[in-house]
Scaffold this motif. Structure first.
Motif, PDB file in Angstrom:
ATOM      1  N   GLU A  93      74.327  26.447 -15.800  1.00  0.00           N
ATOM      2  CA  GLU A  93      74.193  27.038 -14.478  1.00  0.00           C
ATOM      3  C   GLU A  93      73.006  26.735 -13.893  1.00  0.00           C
ATOM      4  N   ARG A 141      72.998  23.537 -12.343  1.00  0.00           N
ATOM      5  CA  ARG A 141      73.999  23.337 -11.213  1.00  0.00           C
ATOM      6  C   ARG A 141      73.416  23.721  -9.833  1.00  0.00           C
ATOM      7  N   GLU A 163      70.588  21.034  -8.769  1.00  0.00           N
ATOM      8  CA  GLU A 163      71.230  19.835  -8.438  1.00  0.00           C
ATOM      9  C   GLU A 163      71.648  20.159  -6.892  1.00  0.00           C
ATOM     10  N   THR A 164      72.286  21.338  -6.453  1.00  0.00           N
ATOM     11  CA  THR A 164      72.734  21.651  -5.427  1.00  0.00           C
ATOM     12  C   THR A 164      71.499  21.608  -4.008  1.00  0.00           C
TER      13      THR A 164
END
Length: 294
Positions: free
Chosen positions: A132, A135, A138-139
């Motif tokens: 989580e 994620r 990375e965005t």
């Protein structure tokens, strides 16, 4: 410690060193020891897990030995400047993006300073089985909408043209050397930010701009001439050389803009490149913003 005391959550605790501070950028040195120098790391939990084990995990972290490899292990509240220790994933990102994760609207991408994004994605994640934290990371690293990137590039084209290619020389002609130096300072800041954008990277705040610039794949060779603009004498020879360097920097950037297919302008003067880039923006609400916004 995690394996021994929190075995049921070992694959749910993200661990790393990310955030504010030279240590998170990998830039710590002997001078860094004068403040916020310690041994420590970050542990990130989901909201649900933090409610179940957050307090116990914090107590366990606080019991780790107070010295490691000759460096004191200092604990400070995550509310303060130091962000090491236990924190909710959402709370960590809140301080950088204004939300509990990555920006959700193009306006948030456009108006948030790149330095915040740089601090939210620097350092290293040692382990994140749940994924989580990574994620969101990375965005923020790679998820900026292309139209926003183009808007930022267009704005910097025009700002560089105004400050470096036009107003620096004009200020000198007026005998306003102080204003000329201020114009150069603004030119250099926008040039550095431009280079980061062309590399699809987030630019850190001014303290680490040049050091980070030298690590980039494209146009990192402009670091020395840009630094020269700020540090060299502003005598008659220096003024002449600086004007030449400004044009050289703008030429290199204009070539890169054309090479990346972002501009079809032919001039070395960057203002036409800015409008050429802006025309490529597909989202009307972004394309119709004033050229200098971004």
């Amino acid at each position: 410690m995690i394996s021994r005391e929190f075995a049921d959550y070992e694959n749910r605790i993200a661990v790393g060193l990310v955030g504010h501070g030279s240590e998170c950028f990998g830039f710590d040195d002997e001078i860094s020891r004068d403040h916020d120098f310690e041994t420590g790391f970050c542990l990130w939990l989901t909201r649900e897990d933090e409610e179940k084990i957050g307090f116990k995990l914090t107590r366990a972290y606080d019991k780790l030995k107070a010295e490691y490899n000759g460096t004191e292990l200092v604990h400070t509240s995550v509310i303060g400047a130091n962000s090491q220790g236990v924190a909710r994933i959402g709370d960590f990102y809140l301080r950088y993006t204004g939300t509990d994760g990555a920006p959700k609207e193009w306006r948030d991408w456009l108006y948030t300073e790149s330095a915040y994004f740089a601090e939210a994605t620097n350092g290293e994640v040692f382990r994140d089985d749940l994924g989580e934290f990574s994620r969101i990371r990375e965005t923020i690293k790679n998820g900026m909408p292309e139209d926003v990137r183009l808007k930022k590039i267009a704005s910097r084209c025009v700002r560089m043209a105004q400050t470096g290619q036009y107003n620096y020389t004009r200020a000198l002609a007026h005998g306003e050397d102080g204003a000329a130096i201020l114009a150069l300072d603004d030119f250099v800041r926008n040039a550095v930010e431009m280079i980061f954008l062309l590399n699809r990277k987030h630019c850190p705040y001014y303290k680490w701009m040049f050091r980070s610039l030298r690590t980039l794949e494209k146009l990192s060779d402009l670091a020395d001439p840009l630094e020269f603009l700020l540090t060299a004498d502003n005598d008659s020879l220096g003024k002449k050389v600086k004007q030449e360097i400004v044009e050289d920097v703008c030429l290199a950037i204009s070539k890169e803009l054309v090479s990346q297919g972002l501009s079809s302008a032919k001039e070395n003067y960057l203002e036409p490149h800015g409008f050429s880039v802006q025309k490529r923006i597909k989202t009307a609400d972004i394309r119709n913003l004033h050229i200098l916004i971004g």
